[in-house]
Design a protein around this motif. Structure first.
Motif, mmCIF file in Angstrom:
data_model
loop_
_atom_site.group_PDB
_atom_site.id
_atom_site.type_symbol
_atom_site.label_atom_id
_atom_site.label_comp_id
_atom_site.label_asym_id
_atom_site.label_seq_id
_atom_site.Cartn_x
_atom_site.Cartn_y
_atom_site.Cartn_z
ATOM 1 N N ASP A 1 -49.910 -19.882 10.336
ATOM 2 C CA ASP A 1 -51.241 -19.253 10.295
ATOM 3 C C ASP A 1 -51.978 -19.628 9.014
ATOM 4 O OD1 ASP A 1 -50.906 -18.006 12.734
ATOM 5 O OD2 ASP A 1 -50.051 -16.182 11.855
ATOM 6 N N PHE A 2 -51.253 -19.664 7.924
ATOM 7 C CA PHE A 2 -51.848 -20.055 6.643
ATOM 8 C C PHE A 2 -52.266 -21.523 6.668
ATOM 9 C CE2 PHE A 2 -51.252 -21.262 2.039
ATOM 10 C CZ PHE A 2 -52.375 -20.587 1.583
ATOM 11 N N VAL A 3 -51.458 -22.355 7.329
ATOM 12 C CA VAL A 3 -51.772 -23.781 7.444
ATOM 13 C C VAL A 3 -53.119 -23.970 8.141
ATOM 14 C CG1 VAL A 3 -51.131 -25.929 8.598
ATOM 15 C CG2 VAL A 3 -49.398 -24.604 7.379
ATOM 16 N N TRP A 4 -53.300 -23.307 9.293
ATOM 17 C CA TRP A 4 -54.562 -23.473 10.023
ATOM 18 C C TRP A 4 -55.728 -22.866 9.258
ATOM 19 C CZ3 TRP A 4 -53.518 -27.207 12.761
ATOM 20 C CH2 TRP A 4 -52.365 -27.299 13.541
ATOM 21 N N GLN A 5 -55.441 -21.869 8.436
ATOM 22 C CA GLN A 5 -56.490 -21.244 7.636
ATOM 23 C C GLN A 5 -57.001 -22.175 6.534
ATOM 24 O OE1 GLN A 5 -55.289 -17.467 5.906
ATOM 25 N NE2 GLN A 5 -56.801 -17.673 4.264
ATOM 26 N N ILE A 6 -56.094 -22.936 5.929
ATOM 27 C CA ILE A 6 -56.484 -23.787 4.798
ATOM 28 C C ILE A 6 -56.854 -25.212 5.227
ATOM 29 C CG2 ILE A 6 -55.012 -22.467 3.248
ATOM 30 C CD1 ILE A 6 -53.012 -24.767 3.304
ATOM 31 N N MET A 7 -56.570 -25.554 6.472
ATOM 32 C CA MET A 7 -56.798 -26.935 6.914
ATOM 33 C C MET A 7 -58.252 -27.398 6.748
ATOM 34 S SD MET A 7 -55.262 -29.623 7.913
ATOM 35 C CE MET A 7 -53.680 -29.096 8.588
ATOM 36 N N PRO A 8 -59.270 -26.576 7.098
ATOM 37 C CA PRO A 8 -60.659 -27.048 6.913
ATOM 38 C C PRO A 8 -60.980 -27.401 5.464
ATOM 39 C CG PRO A 8 -60.607 -25.143 8.364
ATOM 40 C CD PRO A 8 -59.235 -25.263 7.786
ATOM 41 N N THR A 9 -60.476 -26.601 4.525
ATOM 42 C CA THR A 9 -60.718 -26.885 3.105
ATOM 43 C C THR A 9 -60.036 -28.177 2.683
ATOM 44 O OG1 THR A 9 -60.850 -24.508 2.642
ATOM 45 C CG2 THR A 9 -60.509 -25.972 0.766
ATOM 46 N N LEU A 10 -58.812 -28.372 3.155
ATOM 47 C CA LEU A 10 -58.099 -29.603 2.823
ATOM 48 C C LEU A 10 -58.784 -30.822 3.429
ATOM 49 C CD1 LEU A 10 -54.351 -28.534 3.176
ATOM 50 C CD2 LEU A 10 -55.677 -28.830 1.082
#
Length: 219
Positions: free
Chosen positions: A6-15
């Motif tokens: 869940d954290f991965v998908w949350q930060i993916m746009p920023t990355l």
């Protein structure tokens, strides 16, 4: 610490935003390196000793000092004399000039590999020096250089994390910001590694294709 999807998908746009900046910096830096490197290579062949020696000294100085130091100088020291550059612009210039000194040697080797008879043939057909470079020498010199130039492009891409030191919001800087804000390092840092690994592997495959294509043409 467990992996949190869940954290991965949350930060993916920023990355991904950081990854776009990383690619942009690489492409622009490579363009600067290729253009300035060619100019340096031609200047090193100047019959005027003062020009060739000065260019040689500057190139050796740049190659002999770390890229990170050069980035700090461009971004933090130049403002003291009134030259202020945006972080991305400073990063592109720094990487471009640094790698230009390496691509210049590739260009120089390629140019020197062109048979001297080609220069004489160009002169015999009344081509100007500029026309000889554009129509005779460079078309023969550049194809063998492509694999080496591509290697430097890959190396530049892998050094873009250094731009975080001058506040460029590239991939590594975004990952550090996410990690420091959330006290979770495993996901953002792992994803940064995956991004760089995937692009590097794609680049290596492309490089091998270029090498094989040139080998077929050469045969």
């Amino acid at each position: 610490m467990e992996w949190d999807w869940d954290f991965v998908w949350q930060i993916m746009p920023t990355l991904l935003e950081g990854f776009k900046i990383t690619l942009l910096a690489t492409i622009l830096g490579a363009a600067v390196a290729m253009i300035v490197g060619l100019a340096l290579a031609i200047a090193r062949r100047s019959p005027v000793a003062a020009i060739s020696r000065t260019v040689g000294f500057v190139s050796e100085f740049i190659r002999g000092t770390p890229l990170l130091v050069q980035l700090y100088f461009i971004f933090y020291v130049l403002p003291d004399i009134g030259i202020r550059l945006a972080p991305l612009v400073a990063g592109v210039i720094g990487m471009g000039i640094h790698y230009a000194t390496y691509t210049a040697e590739v260009y120089r080797a390629g140019i020197e590999n062109v048979p001297r008879g080609q220069w004489e043939a160009a002169k015999a057909t009344n081509l100007s020096t500029r026309q000889a470079w554009i129509h005779v020498i460079l078309p023969q010199a550049i194809p063998p250089m492509i694999p080496a130039l591509a290697n430097y492009l890959i190396a530049m891409f892998k050094e873009t994390p250094l731009l975080s030191a001058i506040t460029v919001l590239e991939l590594m800087n975004q990952a550090k910001s996410i990690a420091n804000s959330n006290y979770r390092y495993i996901e953002p840092m792992t994803l940064v590694g995956v991004f760089f690994l995937v692009i590097s592997l794609i680049s290596v495959v492309g490089l091998r294709w270029l090498e094989e294509r040139y080998a077929r043409i050469d045969d």
